[in-house]
Write an enzyme that holds these catalytic residues in place. Structure first.
Site, PDB file in Angstrom:
ATOM      1  CB  SER A   1      -8.284   0.809   5.879  1.00  0.00           C
ATOM      2  OG  SER A   1      -9.057   1.984   5.784  1.00  0.00           O
TER       3      SER A   1
ATOM      4  CE  LYS B   1      -3.904   2.019   2.589  1.00  0.00           C
ATOM      5  NZ  LYS B   1      -4.736   1.896   3.801  1.00  0.00           N
TER       6      LYS B   1
ATOM      7  CB  SER C   1      -8.204   3.478   2.807  1.00  0.00           C
ATOM      8  OG  SER C   1      -7.302   2.956   3.765  1.00  0.00           O
TER       9      SER C   1
END
Lengths: 97, 498
Positions: free
Chosen positions: B179, B80, B155
């Site tokens: 997330s 990420k 997210s």
């Protein structure tokens, strides 16, 4: 719970955000709506509990006070949007009056 | 025949060890897969092809020279873009950090590199990890491999989609209010949020510091165990990382859950949860029962205050954490003449941050501002105590708790983007674990209308091994986690890179 225009402007200044008039209007509506939902926590009976700021029992962590050189400090300075030699260029903080 | 990108980490690891497969072959297979499907999925902000091949080559050389390498050596992963990677742009999917090249690696990257893992690239996310759909990326939305018209969750939607689409064998995300787990649920991947303090956050770009935690994505509980093994443990560079011994997570995967006490929180089966989701969770509970678990009902009575408490605490902390973006030290800076330093900072932040980030900074600043602190921030922190006590009580009677990860399956791109609070409600079942600091995992539980449904398991602090044991036992009895999105068939044989 509804927020007025003056509050939005005040909070935007505290948050250092230059909002457009449109953004201010939209945020006023949206923040009012979100706070309307969030206000449900007023119903929680918290009279007998302490606040939890942090979930762990945090002790102050100490380490030996030994200097370590950073291998490439220039690389850090170079990441600043404005820099000169080994220095970050910043705007004057005090007025030149 | 199984393509190389369809292997699990455990399977690939075995072949790498035996010499039947090279790290370069495996990495190239994933880079080819990225070239094949990335145009539809859009999981990556940056693909580090050259670096990945170089790293894979190095692993092959070391192995040829007889070095004993661990299970992640040569395994291609997606990271990420909130995790700092030395000399590789780390954008947080924000205009503010679009050009930011970290001068150091996050501790999780140091550990993955030491384990020999190969980073394929940096994945898309909601800007600064704020969102539940990856639509808040400043660059582009990521699409759900199971239905390209739908969101992958967020997210950490990029890492989830990459793993679900076979673009990477595993990945890392960060979980502040769900997330990692929520996109895991929406993409049929195993997604684990470790205990607060289990994994170092040094080099994780901060959103809400009392809640943030890094966690792995994988296609099996065993693979998630391997990833957690590599990244867990105390780090002197993170004062909130806890010095508790890291158990052997794969050793915990015994398949045995006889007598395990499974609690079903009544509040996690409320109105608003889709019937199809509820059905999958009910079936998962029945499966655990058939494996010997003892199932009983429990109550987490303050669940209904979770979202409210979270949307005060998280924005409050983000308003402080993001104060550092001022256009002076690094990141985006507004152009043109400014009247004053403050004017320059205000314009930099107005132009550099997207809509949701500004909304949360405003909300948090408001909650912390004079006159509102007691009613909002202090009240939320007390409510947090109530939520933690709910879990403490439930875990006196149960070993794990089970429920849906998300109240719905993946929703259409654009469906919730104009209604912030509707978006916030996606995390109603994941937020409480962050507030209480406990670990949680979302595992593929089945399907509703052809879309994946995640089942969430929660355990007391530092009991990740227990979660993984239950997840693994469930996966021995089911095959949901082995299914692939139709993307595969539709795109098979499509253009390959030379």
């Amino acid at each position: 719970m509804s927020i007025d225009r003056a509050t939005v402007e005040h909070v935007a200044t505290l948050a250092r955000l230059a909002l457009t008039a449109d953004e201010r209007e939209r945020l006023r509506d949206q923040l009012s709506a979100i706070l309307g939902h969030i206000n449900v926590i007023a119903e929680a009976d918290t009279s007998a509990v302490p606040a939890t700021a942090h979930i762990l029992p945090i002790d102050t962590v100490m380490r030996a006070d030994e200097p370590h050189p950073w291998p490439d400090s220039q690389a850090l300075v170079d990441r600043a949007p404005a820099h000169q030699d080994a220095y970050i260029r910043v705007r004057a903080v005090l007025d030149n009056e | 025949m199984t393509d190389l990108w369809q292997l699990t980490i455990s399977e690939a690891s075995e072949r790498l060890r035996s010499g039947a497969l090279s790290a370069v072959e495996l990495t190239r297979a994933h880079l080819d897969r990225i070239a094949e499907v990335e145009g539809s999925v859009k999981a990556f902000v940056t693909v580090t092809e050259q670096q990945a091949l170089r790293d894979a080559e190095r692993i092959d050389t070391r192995r040829r020279e007889g070095e004993a390498l661990g299970p992640l050596a040569g395994i291609p992963l997606a990271i990420k873009d909130v995790i700092c990677t030395r000399d590789v742009t780390t954008t947080c999917s924000s205009k503010m950090l679009e050009q930011f090249i970290p001068p150091y690696d996050a501790t999780v990257m140091v550990r993955l590199n030491a384990a020999g893992a190969v980073m394929l690239g940096k994945t898309n996310m909601d800007e600064f990890a704020m969102g539940s759909s990856t639509e808040n990326s400043a660059f582009f939305p990521t699409r759900n491999p199971w239905d390209l018209a739908r969101v992958p969750g967020g997210s950490s939607g990029g890492s989830a989609a990459a793993v679900a689409a076979g673009e990477a064998m595993g990945g890392l995300g960060s979980d502040t209010g769900g997330s990692v787990r929520q996109p895991g649920a929406l993409t049929n991947t195993v997604a684990l949020k470790p205990t607060y303090g289990r994994v170092s956050r040094f080099g994780l770009i901060a959103f809400a510091s009392s809640l943030d935690q890094i966690g792995p994505f994988a296609r099996s509980a065993r693979d998630a165990a391997l990833l957690l093994q590599a990244i867990a443990g105390h780090d002197p560079l993170d004062s909130t990382s806890v010095d508790v011994p890291v158990p052997d997570y794969t050793a915990a995967l015994t398949g045995e859950i006889t007598g395990l006490r499974v609690g079903v929180p009544a509040e996690y089966f409320v109105e608003g949860t889709e019937p199809g989701v509820r059905q999958v969770v009910d079936e998962a509970i029945a499966t655990l029962k058939s494996l010997g678990a003892e199932v009983g009902e429990c109550s987490l009575p303050h669940t209904r205050y979770g979202v409210a408490a979270y949307y005060i605490i998280a924005p409050a902390e983000c308003s402080a954490n993001l104060a550092r973006y001022d256009g002076v030290k690094y990141g985006f800076a507004a152009r043109g003449e400014a009247e004053s330093l403050i004017d320059f900072v205000m314009r930099t932040r107005a132009e550099g941050f997207g809509t949701e980030v500004k909304r949360r900074i405003m909300l948090g600043t408001y909650a912390l501002s004079s006159g509102y602190y007691d009613a909002y921030y202090l009240k939320a922190e007390k409510t947090r105590t109530l939520i933690k006590q709910d879990f403490d009580r439930a875990f006196e009677r149960f070993d794990v708790l089970i429920g849906p990860t998300s109240p719905t399956v993946a929703f259409a791109i654009g469906a919730k983007i104009d209604d912030p609070y509707a978006m916030y409600l996606n995390d109603v079942f994941t937020i409480p674990a962050n507030l209480a600091g406990i670990p949680g995992v979302s595992i593929p539980g089945g399907f509703s209308e052809g879309l994946p449904v995640g089942v969430q398991l929660l355990a007391p602090s530092f009991e990740e091994a227990r979660l993984l044991r239950v997840a693994d036992a469930f996966q021995r009895a089911t095959d949901y986690h082995t299914r692939w999105p139709r993307l595969q068939a539709a795109k098979r044989g499509a253009r390959k890179r030379s």
